[in-house]
Design an enzyme around this catalytic site. Structure first.
Site, PDB file in Angstrom:
ATOM      1  N   TYR A 143      49.855  34.293  50.709  1.00  0.00           N
ATOM      2  CA  TYR A 143      48.862  33.233  50.899  1.00  0.00           C
ATOM      3  C   TYR A 143      49.419  32.088  51.745  1.00  0.00           C
ATOM      4  O   TYR A 143      48.655  31.360  52.364  1.00  0.00           O
ATOM      5  CB  TYR A 143      48.413  32.664  49.552  1.00  0.00           C
ATOM      6  N   LYS A 194      55.632  45.725  44.439  1.00  0.00           N
ATOM      7  CA  LYS A 194      55.506  46.933  45.266  1.00  0.00           C
ATOM      8  C   LYS A 194      56.896  47.206  45.850  1.00  0.00           C
ATOM      9  O   LYS A 194      57.081  47.324  47.070  1.00  0.00           O
ATOM     10  CB  LYS A 194      54.435  46.698  46.345  1.00  0.00           C
ATOM     11  N   ASP A 226      49.915  49.387  42.388  1.00  0.00           N
ATOM     12  CA  ASP A 226      48.847  50.390  42.354  1.00  0.00           C
ATOM     13  C   ASP A 226      48.752  51.029  40.970  1.00  0.00           C
ATOM     14  O   ASP A 226      47.676  51.173  40.388  1.00  0.00           O
ATOM     15  CB  ASP A 226      49.041  51.453  43.455  1.00  0.00           C
ATOM     16  N   ASP A 250      45.953  37.796  42.262  1.00  0.00           N
ATOM     17  CA  ASP A 250      44.540  37.557  42.578  1.00  0.00           C
ATOM     18  C   ASP A 250      43.725  38.799  42.232  1.00  0.00           C
ATOM     19  O   ASP A 250      42.687  38.717  41.559  1.00  0.00           O
ATOM     20  CB  ASP A 250      44.413  37.231  44.070  1.00  0.00           C
ATOM     21  N   ASP A 254      41.276  39.655  38.528  1.00  0.00           N
ATOM     22  CA  ASP A 254      39.853  40.013  38.525  1.00  0.00           C
ATOM     23  C   ASP A 254      39.637  41.318  37.754  1.00  0.00           C
ATOM     24  O   ASP A 254      38.670  41.453  36.992  1.00  0.00           O
ATOM     25  CB  ASP A 254      39.321  40.209  39.962  1.00  0.00           C
TER      26      ASP A 254
END
Ligand code: IPM
Ligand code: MG
Length: 362
Positions: A143, A194, A226, A250, A254
């Site tokens: 970001y 990751k 993942d 982020d 959700d």
């Protein structure tokens, strides 16, 4: 003794003003009940600020936030501002606020309430008892990393660039928040990265692993992002506390939110070392239902509870609000997003009234 707190309110866009009004009413009632005095001051952010003064985070908004005890934010954004250049988008205001207050730790709880199990799109046995805290790094990673931008290459082709970068110090400080959060909960921490592909993630994993030796009472595990996304949907109860970087957080927050039935229920806290915290719902500004008195104000109200607990150290007041939310749900009151058969459909304001009645009974 009366405690006085200066609270900056940032209602923002879309459903923001409607849900903020409910949270303020709730805070006033709890304040009276527990002898807490709230001095509210309102400021502009997001699209509302763009329309009024031409920028998404006016300097006096940031200044007001800095000079308060806590900041309660509703939501920003909307179709209307989506095609503006990036520096003039509502989201840039929110990111500027997070960066301007150095709010590097974002706590996003996803707890499934027994009353709402049937609102989840997953099976009852999968979600019953889910209680997850996502600790998302909020002021670093892709970001904010540099270089960023759209550049023109030697051949005249455009090339978009963002940079995912974390320093050891950035990883350590969010890591500590996460380990300490886990210590106060189920003492299990899953770090998500990751590392099978990204160097930045390998550093993340190495640092978190090393920090783990300082918290022997916390059981540490690691997942690739993942797999973490898959596990959240497959068997969410395996998770207690999750720590991850800005972008993965982020996305996963959700996903975790949806386990609970509606993103309209979930609050968050953004905390730093020195500045006041910002407390806001995880959901957005829902421009499609703005101004129609349909929004669910509960995430905003629960964000006010998080503000009391994490920002103002008033856990009793926080609990009162959380209890009122549970009572209202027990009574069958529902907004559209959490509606199910046989329940009582209410608008945003009526849901607020119901909360106030619950508080007054307590
Ligand atoms: C969130 C939102 C923001 C983010 C947007 C609105 C900039 O999705 O708080 O999760 O990506 O952090
Ligand atoms: Mg998000």
């Amino acid at each position: 003794m009366t405690h006085s707190y200066r609270i900056t309110l940032l209602p923002g866009d879309g459903i923001g003003p409607e849900i903020m009004a409910v949270a303020v009413d709730v805070l006033k009632v709890v304040g009276e009940q527990l002898d807490l005095r709230f001095e509210f001051q309102e400021a502009l952010i997001g699209g509302a600020a763009i329309d009024a003064v031409g920028e998404p985070l006016p300097a006096d908004t940031l200044e007001m936030c800095r000079n308060s005890d806590a900041v309660l934010l509703a939501a920003i954004g909307g179709y209307k501002w989506d095609s503006l250049p990036r520096h003039l988008r509502p989201e840039t205001g929110l990111l500027g606020l997070r960066a301007g207050l150095s709010l590097f730790a974002n706590l996003r709880p996803a707890t499934i309430l027994p009353q709402l199990i049937d609102a989840s799109s997953l099976k009852r046995e999968v979600v019953e008892g889910v209680d997850i805290m996502v600790v998302r790094e909020l002021t670093g990673g892709i970001y904010f990393g540099r270089p960023r931008g759209v550049f023109t290459t030697e051949t005249g082709e455009k090339r978009g660039v963002n940079t995912m970068a974390y320093t050891e110090a950035e990883i350590d400080r969010i890591g500590r928040v996460a380990f300490e959060t886990a210590q106060k909960r189920g003492k299990r921490l899953c770090s998500v990265d990751k590392a099978n592909v990204l160097e930045v993630s390998q550093l993340w994993r190495d640092r978190i692993t090393q920090l783990g030796s300082e918290y022997p009472d916390v059981e540490l595990s690691h997942l690739y992002v993942d797999n973490a996304a898959m596990q959240l949907l497959r068997a969410p109860k395996q998770f207690d506390t999750i720590v991850t970087g800005n972008l993965f957080g982020d996305i996963l927050s959700d996903a975790a939110a949806m386990l609970t039935g509606s993103i309209g229920m979930l609050p968050s806290a953004s905390l730093g070392d020195k500045n006041p915290g910002v407390f806001e719902p995880v959901h957005g500004s829902a421009p499609d239902i703005a101004g129609q008195d349909k929004a669910n104000p509960l995430a905003q109200v629960l964000s006010a509870a998080m503000m009391l607990r994490y920002g103002l150290n008033q856990p009793t007041a926080a609990q009162r609000i959380e209890q009122a939310v549970l009572q209202v749900l027990d009574s069958g009151d529902r907004t559209g997003d959490i509606m199910s058969e046989g329940m009582n459909l209410l608008g945003c304001r009526a849901m607020g009234d119901s909360l106030i009645r619950a508080l007054e009974r307590s």
